[in-house]
Design a protein around this motif. Structure first.
Motif: not given
Length: 153
Positions: A87-89, A112-118
């Motif tokens: 996922t790119p999300n 999971a850590l790669k897919h967190l927003n600021k």
């Protein structure tokens, strides 16, 4: 179907007390199971909420329950790790509750850590016999919630 081990009410209540305000936050519920965590997030105004549950029947059950509260959700019937890898999300809050026998914790945390927003938060529910060098751990009986916080870059 794999065994279902829903998050206890005590742990769920503690989780949402810690998160406090999820209004308008994007929320990812990995290994959704019954969907209770994501549905609670929906009820508290999180949007959109993504539920990832590999078992198609459970995914269908989640869809029925969640649609009573909001239409701002998406159900993905896929392996949680594969979903993250493809996922790119990105999300404000990611919650993962893999089966206690899960073997890929390290990869799951990494993805999971790669897919967190600021200012995003990743929460992993697991048994107390594991420790993952999280930013914070909260223990509830033999269940632990581990938290990783992503700051502003």
């Amino acid at each position: 179907m794999r065994d279902l081990r829903p998050t206890s009410n005590k742990v769920k209540q503690a989780l949402f007390n810690i998160l406090f305000d999820v209004q308008d936050k994007s929320f990812l519920d990995l290994f959704a199971g019954t969907g209770e965590i994501g549905i609670t997030a929906l009820k508290k105004g999180a949007k959109p909420v993504y539920f990832v549950e590999i078992e198609k029947k459970r995914a269908g059950d989640i869809k029925k329950k969640a649609s009573k509260f909001s239409q701002d959700f998406k159900i993905i019937s896929k392996d949680a790790l594969k979903f993250l890898q493809n996922t790119p999300n990105k999300f404000d809050i990611i919650f993962a509750d893999p089966p206690y026998s899960y073997k890929n914790y390290k990869k799951l945390i990494e993805e999971a850590l790669k897919h967190l927003n600021k200012n995003g938060i990743f929460i992993l529910e697991h048994r107390s016999n594991h420790s993952f060098n999280a930013d914070e751990e909260r223990k509830y009986g033999d269940t632990v919630l581990s938290f990783w916080y992503r700051g502003e870059e």
